[in-house]
Design a protein around this motif. Structure first.
Motif, PDB file in Angstrom:
ATOM      1  N   CYS A 224       0.831  -1.212   0.000  1.00 20.07           N
ATOM      2  CA  CYS A 224       0.000   0.000   0.000  1.00 20.07           C
ATOM      3  C   CYS A 224       0.859   1.254   0.000  1.00 20.07           C
ATOM      4  N   LEU A 225       1.959   1.238   0.769  1.00 22.60           N
ATOM      5  CA  LEU A 225       2.852   2.390   0.791  1.00 22.60           C
ATOM      6  C   LEU A 225       3.533   2.586  -0.557  1.00 22.60           C
ATOM      7  N   SER A 226       3.836   1.499  -1.249  1.00 24.63           N
ATOM      8  CA  SER A 226       4.443   1.604  -2.584  1.00 24.63           C
ATOM      9  C   SER A 226       3.490   2.285  -3.557  1.00 24.63           C
ATOM     10  N   ALA A 227       2.203   1.923  -3.484  1.00 22.75           N
ATOM     11  CA  ALA A 227       1.213   2.552  -4.356  1.00 22.75           C
ATOM     12  C   ALA A 227       1.090   4.037  -4.051  1.00 22.75           C
ATOM     13  N   ALA A 228       1.153   4.371  -2.758  1.00 21.31           N
ATOM     14  CA  ALA A 228       1.073   5.779  -2.378  1.00 21.31           C
ATOM     15  C   ALA A 228       2.306   6.540  -2.863  1.00 21.31           C
ATOM     16  N   ARG A 229       3.493   5.960  -2.672  1.00 24.42           N
ATOM     17  CA  ARG A 229       4.724   6.624  -3.133  1.00 24.42           C
ATOM     18  C   ARG A 229       4.736   6.811  -4.642  1.00 24.42           C
ATOM     19  N   ALA A 230       4.109   5.892  -5.364  1.00 27.56           N
ATOM     20  CA  ALA A 230       4.068   5.980  -6.818  1.00 27.56           C
ATOM     21  C   ALA A 230       3.147   7.094  -7.308  1.00 27.56           C
ATOM     22  N   GLY A 231       2.354   7.660  -6.392  1.00 30.41           N
ATOM     23  CA  GLY A 231       1.473   8.755  -6.763  1.00 30.41           C
ATOM     24  C   GLY A 231       0.183   8.327  -7.414  1.00 30.41           C
ATOM     25  N   ILE A 232      -0.190   7.047  -7.234  1.00 28.88           N
ATOM     26  CA  ILE A 232      -1.403   6.567  -7.889  1.00 28.88           C
ATOM     27  C   ILE A 232      -2.577   6.430  -6.924  1.00 28.88           C
ATOM     28  N   ALA A 233      -2.295   6.545  -5.602  1.00 26.08           N
ATOM     29  CA  ALA A 233      -3.373   6.318  -4.644  1.00 26.08           C
ATOM     30  C   ALA A 233      -3.036   6.947  -3.306  1.00 26.08           C
ATOM     31  N   VAL A 234      -4.059   7.050  -2.471  1.00 22.69           N
ATOM     32  CA  VAL A 234      -3.939   7.467  -1.082  1.00 22.69           C
ATOM     33  C   VAL A 234      -4.111   6.216  -0.225  1.00 22.69           C
TER      34      VAL A 234
END
Length: 301
Positions: A224-234
């Motif tokens: 989940c943190l990877s998705a957030a860091r990628a700028g695609i999700a909160v």
């Protein structure tokens, strides 16, 4: 250990000092040590006199370590670890059992390794089994006789007889460069169900009338943190889990306030081994969370 020009450092005073830092409060430390707050203050004053430095700064709301205090705190924990190990070896024939532990990813990845190390000082021949998973699933396995101790989290006070270790805010995080569109559904990266963070997030959004959609699911916080860091999700994490490259969202960003996450230890049976393992986890985890805005608490009765 004897400072130049000072008297030897008393392990009793060091233990009080470590407890005050762990609890973030003289009053709470006094409760845990079965002392009066004035006695705890006296211990700290005597320790400061022995060390010839100021160790703590106090306000009406918090207790902070001075630079000298931080140095002594690191030594004090090692000194007390050695004392526990010496006592365990002097007792002879330490407990030789097998401890089956379940832990949510928060515990297993961050705090459990050091807690196991400290437990091992007192029980050098103990063996372990570890299962990492969602708290609810781990508690079900415990009910079926598969685990002796579970470390997990909930967003409400547990009715399952758990020991509350600490609590801290849940927070919305996204990439520092991620600009949210208030007109679009909030893109979320969440654990698959059942998950207390997912439930807290979707319940808060629904109550606030904020549209949302799950665009990324993972079985781990790292995902989940990877998705957030990628700028695609909160995503939603406890505040201490926030990492570099992420920013914390506030109501100005169009997200509602979230509840606190509560971190528990659930023993199947209160034995000396499970009790000492819980205390090892508390010694490790609470001081680090205390620096992140968490509130250290006494175990539930």
């Amino acid at each position: 250990m004897q400072p130049v020009g000072g008297s030897p450092l008393d392990t009793l005073l060091l233990r009080t000092f470590v407890e005050v830092v762990a609890c973030g409060s003289f009053a709470t430390a006094a409760d845990r040590l079965a002392l009066t707050p004035s006695a705890v203050s006296g211990h700290i004053r005597r320790l400061e006199q022995s060390a010839a430095v100021t160790l703590l700064t106090r306000t009406t709301r918090r207790v902070d370590l001075t630079p000298s205090g931080a140095t002594l705190y690191a030594y004090a924990r090692n000194i007390l670890d050695l004392e526990r190990e010496a006592r365990a070896r002097l007792r002879g024939s330490p407990w030789q059992g097998h401890l089956r532990i379940g832990a949510s990813e928060d515990f297993a990845g961050a705090w459990l390794p050091e807690a196991l190390r400290q437990f091992r000082l007192e029980y050098p021949v103990a063996t372990f089994e570890l299962k990492v998973g969602i708290t609810l699933d781990l508690l079900r396995q415990q009910d079926q006789g598969g685990l002796d101790l579970v470390f997990g989290k909930q967003c409400v006070r547990s009715g399952a007889g758990g020991h509350l270790l600490w609590e801290e805010p849940l927070t919305w995080v996204c990439a520092e460069s991620h600009d949210l569109d208030a007109e679009e559904p909030l893109p979320l990266a969440l654990f698959a169900e059942p998950c207390v963070y997912r439930e807290a997030a979707t319940t808060a959004l629904n109550r606030a009338g904020r549209p949302w959609r799950v665009i990324f699911e993972s079985s781990s916080i790292a995902g989940c943190l990877s998705a957030a860091r990628a700028g695609i999700a909160v995503t939603v994490v406890s505040r201490s889990q926030k990492r570099d490259g992420l920013r914390e969202l506030a109501e100005d960003d169009g997200v509602p306030e979230l509840p606190h996450a509560r971190f528990y230890a659930f023993p199947a049976v209160a034995t000396r081994a499970t009790t000492d393992m819980i205390e090892a986890a508390r010694r490790v985890a609470v001081p680090s969370r205390f620096q992140s805005g968490a509130r250290a608490v006494l175990a539930d009765k």
